[in-house]
Design a protein around this motif. Structure first.
Motif, PDB file in Angstrom:
ATOM      1  N   ALA A 131       0.848  -1.191   0.000  1.00 14.26           N
ATOM      2  CA  ALA A 131       0.000   0.000   0.000  1.00 14.26           C
ATOM      3  C   ALA A 131       0.884   1.241   0.000  1.00 14.26           C
ATOM      4  CB  ALA A 131      -0.909  -0.002   1.225  1.00 14.26           C
ATOM      5  N   LEU A 132       0.383   2.317  -0.589  1.00 10.07           N
ATOM      6  CA  LEU A 132       1.140   3.561  -0.635  1.00 10.07           C
ATOM      7  C   LEU A 132       0.919   4.407   0.603  1.00 10.07           C
ATOM      8  CD1 LEU A 132       0.545   4.457  -4.384  1.00 10.07           C
ATOM      9  CD2 LEU A 132       2.509   3.310  -3.366  1.00 10.07           C
ATOM     10  N   ASN A 133      -0.077   4.034   1.404  1.00  7.91           N
ATOM     11  CA  ASN A 133      -0.283   4.677   2.695  1.00  7.91           C
ATOM     12  C   ASN A 133      -0.962   3.676   3.629  1.00  7.91           C
ATOM     13  OD1 ASN A 133      -3.002   4.699   1.787  1.00  7.91           O
ATOM     14  ND2 ASN A 133      -2.684   6.707   0.877  1.00  7.91           N
ATOM     15  N   SER A 134      -0.856   3.916   4.909  1.00  6.66           N
ATOM     16  CA  SER A 134      -1.451   3.014   5.890  1.00  6.66           C
ATOM     17  C   SER A 134      -2.954   3.244   5.970  1.00  6.66           C
ATOM     18  CB  SER A 134      -0.815   3.236   7.261  1.00  6.66           C
ATOM     19  OG  SER A 134       0.569   2.950   7.225  1.00  6.66           O
ATOM     20  N   GLY A 135      -3.693   2.170   6.227  1.00  7.67           N
ATOM     21  CA  GLY A 135      -5.146   2.281   6.353  1.00  7.67           C
ATOM     22  C   GLY A 135      -5.800   0.915   6.291  1.00  7.67           C
ATOM     23  N   ILE A 173      -8.017  -1.935   4.203  1.00  3.60           N
ATOM     24  CA  ILE A 173      -8.293  -2.354   2.833  1.00  3.60           C
ATOM     25  C   ILE A 173      -9.791  -2.254   2.591  1.00  3.60           C
ATOM     26  CG2 ILE A 173      -8.198  -4.252   1.184  1.00  3.60           C
ATOM     27  CD1 ILE A 173      -5.668  -5.203   2.514  1.00  3.60           C
ATOM     28  N   ASP A 174     -10.159  -1.331   1.729  1.00  7.56           N
ATOM     29  CA  ASP A 174     -11.571  -1.096   1.450  1.00  7.56           C
ATOM     30  C   ASP A 174     -12.129  -2.142   0.498  1.00  7.56           C
ATOM     31  OD1 ASP A 174     -13.450   0.582   2.439  1.00  7.56           O
ATOM     32  OD2 ASP A 174     -13.341   2.037   0.803  1.00  7.56           O
ATOM     33  N   GLU A 175     -11.275  -2.551  -0.470  1.00  6.93           N
ATOM     34  CA  GLU A 175     -11.744  -3.510  -1.470  1.00  6.93           C
ATOM     35  C   GLU A 175     -10.560  -4.181  -2.149  1.00  6.93           C
ATOM     36  OE1 GLU A 175     -14.905  -3.658  -5.236  1.00  6.93           O
ATOM     37  OE2 GLU A 175     -14.106  -1.750  -4.519  1.00  6.93           O
ATOM     38  N   LEU A 176     -10.612  -5.516  -2.228  1.00  9.07           N
ATOM     39  CA  LEU A 176      -9.644  -6.283  -3.014  1.00  9.07           C
ATOM     40  C   LEU A 176     -10.297  -6.604  -4.347  1.00  9.07           C
ATOM     41  CD1 LEU A 176      -8.040  -8.820  -0.505  1.00  9.07           C
ATOM     42  CD2 LEU A 176      -6.834  -7.099  -1.830  1.00  9.07           C
ATOM     43  N   LEU A 177      -9.676  -6.177  -5.426  1.00  5.58           N
ATOM     44  CA  LEU A 177     -10.287  -6.330  -6.745  1.00  5.58           C
ATOM     45  C   LEU A 177      -9.763  -7.537  -7.513  1.00  5.58           C
ATOM     46  CD1 LEU A 177     -10.252  -2.558  -7.745  1.00  5.58           C
ATOM     47  CD2 LEU A 177     -12.125  -3.871  -6.781  1.00  5.58           C
ATOM     48  N   VAL A 178      -8.832  -8.304  -6.927  1.00  4.38           N
ATOM     49  CA  VAL A 178      -8.272  -9.478  -7.596  1.00  4.38           C
ATOM     50  C   VAL A 178      -8.208 -10.645  -6.624  1.00  4.38           C
ATOM     51  CG1 VAL A 178      -6.928  -8.183  -9.277  1.00  4.38           C
ATOM     52  CG2 VAL A 178      -5.932  -8.732  -7.052  1.00  4.38           C
ATOM     53  N   PRO A 195      -0.872  -3.871 -16.796  1.00  2.09           N
ATOM     54  CA  PRO A 195      -0.375  -2.605 -16.258  1.00  2.09           C
ATOM     55  C   PRO A 195      -1.499  -1.597 -16.040  1.00  2.09           C
ATOM     56  CG  PRO A 195       1.078  -3.391 -17.996  1.00  2.09           C
ATOM     57  CD  PRO A 195      -0.119  -4.291 -17.996  1.00  2.09           C
ATOM     58  N   ASN A 196      -1.430  -0.918 -14.907  1.00  2.21           N
ATOM     59  CA  ASN A 196      -2.371   0.148 -14.517  1.00  2.21           C
ATOM     60  C   ASN A 196      -3.714  -0.375 -14.008  1.00  2.21           C
ATOM     61  OD1 ASN A 196      -2.282   2.981 -14.146  1.00  2.21           O
ATOM     62  ND2 ASN A 196      -3.781   3.245 -15.772  1.00  2.21           N
ATOM     63  N   ASP A 197      -3.897  -1.705 -13.952  1.00  2.00           N
ATOM     64  CA  ASP A 197      -5.105  -2.252 -13.323  1.00  2.00           C
ATOM     65  C   ASP A 197      -5.103  -1.907 -11.837  1.00  2.00           C
ATOM     66  OD1 ASP A 197      -5.916  -3.345 -15.678  1.00  2.00           O
ATOM     67  OD2 ASP A 197      -5.480  -5.432 -15.141  1.00  2.00           O
ATOM     68  N   VAL A 198      -6.286  -1.552 -11.297  1.00  5.94           N
ATOM     69  CA  VAL A 198      -6.410  -1.306  -9.859  1.00  5.94           C
ATOM     70  C   VAL A 198      -6.476  -2.656  -9.145  1.00  5.94           C
ATOM     71  CG1 VAL A 198      -7.799  -0.294  -8.021  1.00  5.94           C
ATOM     72  CG2 VAL A 198      -7.572   0.893 -10.200  1.00  5.94           C
ATOM     73  N   LEU A 199      -5.565  -2.873  -8.201  1.00  3.09           N
ATOM     74  CA  LEU A 199      -5.487  -4.145  -7.479  1.00  3.09           C
ATOM     75  C   LEU A 199      -6.299  -4.106  -6.184  1.00  3.09           C
ATOM     76  CD1 LEU A 199      -1.669  -4.846  -7.910  1.00  3.09           C
ATOM     77  CD2 LEU A 199      -3.552  -5.745  -9.283  1.00  3.09           C
ATOM     78  N   PHE A 200      -6.193  -3.013  -5.446  1.00  6.40           N
ATOM     79  CA  PHE A 200      -6.964  -2.874  -4.208  1.00  6.40           C
ATOM     80  C   PHE A 200      -7.036  -1.408  -3.820  1.00  6.40           C
ATOM     81  CE2 PHE A 200      -2.578  -3.695  -3.030  1.00  6.40           C
ATOM     82  CZ  PHE A 200      -2.314  -2.776  -2.028  1.00  6.40           C
ATOM     83  N   ALA A 201      -7.966  -1.106  -2.930  1.00  8.29           N
ATOM     84  CA  ALA A 201      -8.160   0.269  -2.450  1.00  8.29           C
ATOM     85  C   ALA A 201      -7.977   0.296  -0.944  1.00  8.29           C
ATOM     86  CB  ALA A 201      -9.547   0.766  -2.823  1.00  8.29           C
ATOM     87  N   VAL A 202      -7.271   1.320  -0.476  1.00  5.21           N
ATOM     88  CA  VAL A 202      -7.017   1.491   0.948  1.00  5.21           C
ATOM     89  C   VAL A 202      -7.741   2.743   1.437  1.00  5.21           C
ATOM     90  CG1 VAL A 202      -5.265   1.881   2.721  1.00  5.21           C
ATOM     91  CG2 VAL A 202      -4.797   0.332   0.820  1.00  5.21           C
ATOM     92  N   ARG A 203      -8.527   2.591   2.497  1.00 10.70           N
ATOM     93  CA  ARG A 203      -9.227   3.735   3.086  1.00 10.70           C
ATOM     94  C   ARG A 203      -8.342   4.317   4.180  1.00 10.70           C
ATOM     95  NH1 ARG A 203     -12.580   3.240   7.332  1.00 10.70           N
ATOM     96  NH2 ARG A 203     -12.835   1.033   6.830  1.00 10.70           N
ATOM     97  N   ASP A 204      -7.775   5.461   3.885  1.00 13.66           N
ATOM     98  CA  ASP A 204      -6.868   6.122   4.826  1.00 13.66           C
ATOM     99  C   ASP A 204      -7.634   7.230   5.548  1.00 13.66           C
ATOM    100  OD1 ASP A 204      -4.894   7.326   6.219  1.00 13.66           O
ATOM    101  OD2 ASP A 204      -3.581   7.734   4.525  1.00 13.66           O
ATOM    102  N   VAL A 205      -7.985   6.968   6.796  1.00 15.79           N
ATOM    103  CA  VAL A 205      -8.769   7.930   7.573  1.00 15.79           C
ATOM    104  C   VAL A 205      -8.015   9.244   7.720  1.00 15.79           C
ATOM    105  CG1 VAL A 205      -9.880   8.374   9.792  1.00 15.79           C
ATOM    106  CG2 VAL A 205      -9.908   6.064   8.813  1.00 15.79           C
ATOM    107  N   VAL A 261      -4.271   1.345  -5.413  1.00 19.29           N
ATOM    108  CA  VAL A 261      -2.970   0.758  -5.768  1.00 19.29           C
ATOM    109  C   VAL A 261      -3.108   0.050  -7.108  1.00 19.29           C
ATOM    110  CG1 VAL A 261      -1.163  -0.846  -5.079  1.00 19.29           C
ATOM    111  CG2 VAL A 261      -2.367   0.511  -3.350  1.00 19.29           C
ATOM    112  N   ARG A 262      -2.257   0.444  -8.058  1.00 22.46           N
ATOM    113  CA  ARG A 262      -2.337  -0.093  -9.420  1.00 22.46           C
ATOM    114  C   ARG A 262      -1.175  -1.033  -9.725  1.00 22.46           C
ATOM    115  NH1 ARG A 262      -6.109   2.757 -12.349  1.00 22.46           N
ATOM    116  NH2 ARG A 262      -6.907   4.637 -11.312  1.00 22.46           N
ATOM    117  N   ASN A 263      -1.423  -1.934 -10.655  1.00 26.35           N
ATOM    118  CA  ASN A 263      -0.427  -2.916 -11.073  1.00 26.35           C
ATOM    119  C   ASN A 263       0.561  -2.283 -12.052  1.00 26.35           C
ATOM    120  OD1 ASN A 263       0.782  -5.506 -11.450  1.00 26.35           O
ATOM    121  ND2 ASN A 263      -0.362  -5.711 -13.350  1.00 26.35           N
ATOM    122  N   ARG A 264       1.771  -2.843 -12.114  1.00 28.62           N
ATOM    123  CA  ARG A 264       2.783  -2.263 -12.997  1.00 28.62           C
ATOM    124  C   ARG A 264       3.300  -3.217 -14.066  1.00 28.62           C
ATOM    125  NH1 ARG A 264       7.388  -1.973  -8.321  1.00 28.62           N
ATOM    126  NH2 ARG A 264       8.496  -3.903  -8.786  1.00 28.62           N
TER     127      ARG A 264
END
Length: 362
Positions: free
Chosen positions: A53-57, A59-64, A72-82, A198-201
């Motif tokens: 993750a690029l910041n602590s928080g 995991i709001d959603e795992l997309l894979v 490349p550039n696919d969204v892998l997961f989302a982090v909810r950073d309060v 967070v996106r895939n590379r």
């Protein structure tokens, strides 16, 4: 009774003695010998990385899921950073305040402009009074004190008008700077909020997942492993004693547990320049030149890096070599010069001819 059995006993002892005198022999011949460096091998994708993750928080959603193909550039997961969300809200509030202070309906600049207009009117009034009193004073109609008072009032109003104009210029500059800073802070906070996605590379496959939706994750913790699904490499650990023999481009003979009784070929593609202090080995990578139909991350097996290969040379089993420089023939010890060695055989460069029988020393 003793006379009858004596010949039988003597014959038995003779036969046993004759068998013990016979020594195991090997007839020297020309063969092919291969010198190699052995290592266990593990198959891994040639591109592999841990996704953090690029910041602590949370995991709001795992997309894979494990095994999913990604690009490349696919969204892998989302982090909810309060904290980032709170920071963005505060930055937006600061921006609104800065805009209101600079160009709102009720702002500091308008208040200063009103004060300047008042000061200008007062300065003009004091100016008229001053020049009027000057003429009166010249005609002797007012005394010196009254004239001096009008002069002081005019000078004071001029100074106040000048100070207010300077104050307006400074305030306008300060407010514009504050507005620019607030805009930058807000954009930066939005950027940090976007970091939650967070996106895939690379193109490949999700090989492993370490977290689930709702779990907390820090920037130091990997969430998943993503790697190539088409290109694989062999990883080998080579002892420091043998690493000087290994070179790029050397052939590797590979056998894998998943493909029994089959042999594949590869070449050395990378040699780590640094010794692993824990294992006292160097990591060597190889790429397949003849690869199996299917490969998976983690397949294991054995590999032999071909250091040297000699064909049609005199070869004997290592068990017949004495002190690294002698062999035992039917005529006694004979000095030989050795060449390439394998795990079980050695090349004889000089000292023996094909067809010579050699013996194992007792």
């Amino acid at each position: 009774m003793r006379i009858k059995f004596a010949p039988f006993i003597a014959l038995t002892l003779y036969v046993l003695g004759s068998c013990q005198d016979e020594q195991e022999g090997y007839v020297v011949q020309r063969e092919t010998i291969v010198e190699s460096v052995y290592s266990s091998v593990v198959v891994e994708p040639d591109e592999l990385y841990r996704v953090n993750a690029l910041n602590s928080g949370y995991i709001d959603e795992l997309l894979v899921e494990i095994g999913d193909s990604v690009h490349p550039n696919d969204v892998l997961f989302a982090v909810r950073d309060v904290q980032s969300s709170s920071t963005a809200s505060n930055a937006r509030l600061s921006l609104d305040i800065a805009r209101s202070n600079y160009n709102g309906d009720v702002n500091l600049l308008n208040d200063l402009k009103i004060e300047i207009n008042d000061a200008l009117l007062k300065m003009r009034t004091d100016s008229l009074n001053h020049f009027k009193n000057k003429e009166l004073h010249h005609k002797g109609l007012i005394n010196d004190t009254e004239f001096a008072q009008s002069e002081v009032m005019y000078s004071s109003s001029k100074t106040r008008y000048s100070l207010l104009k300077n104050r307006l210029a400074r305030t306008e500059s300060d407010l514009r700077t504050a507005l620019n800073q607030a805009e930058n802070n807000y954009v930066s906070s939005l950027s940090r909020s976007n970091d939650a996605l967070v996106r895939n590379r690379l193109s490949g496959v999700v090989y492993d997942l370490f977290k689930e939706t709702g779990e907390f994750v820090s920037v130091q913790e990997p969430v998943m492993i993503v790697g190539s699904s088409e290109r694989f490499v062999l990883k080998m650990k080579i002892d420091e004693v043998d690493i000087t023999k290994v070179a790029l481009g050397q052939e590797i003979i590979v056998s894998l547990e998943a493909y029994k009784n089959k042999v594949f070929k590869a070449i050395v593609s990378h040699i780590s320049p640094k010794l692993d202090a824990q294992t006292q080995t160097f990591e060597v990578e190889g790429v397949f030149t003849e690869k199996p139909p299917k490969l998976f991350m983690g397949l294991s097996g054995e590999g032999n890096i071909v250091i040297d290969k000699r064909e049609n040379v005199i070869v004997i089993p290592l068990a017949y070599l004495i002190a690294n420089q002698y062999v035992l023939t039917e005529n006694g010890r004979k000095r030989v010069k050795t060449g390439v060695r394998s795990l079980s055989h050695v090349e004889i460069v000089s000292g023996l001819k094909p067809g010579t029988k050699i013996l194992k020393e007792e």
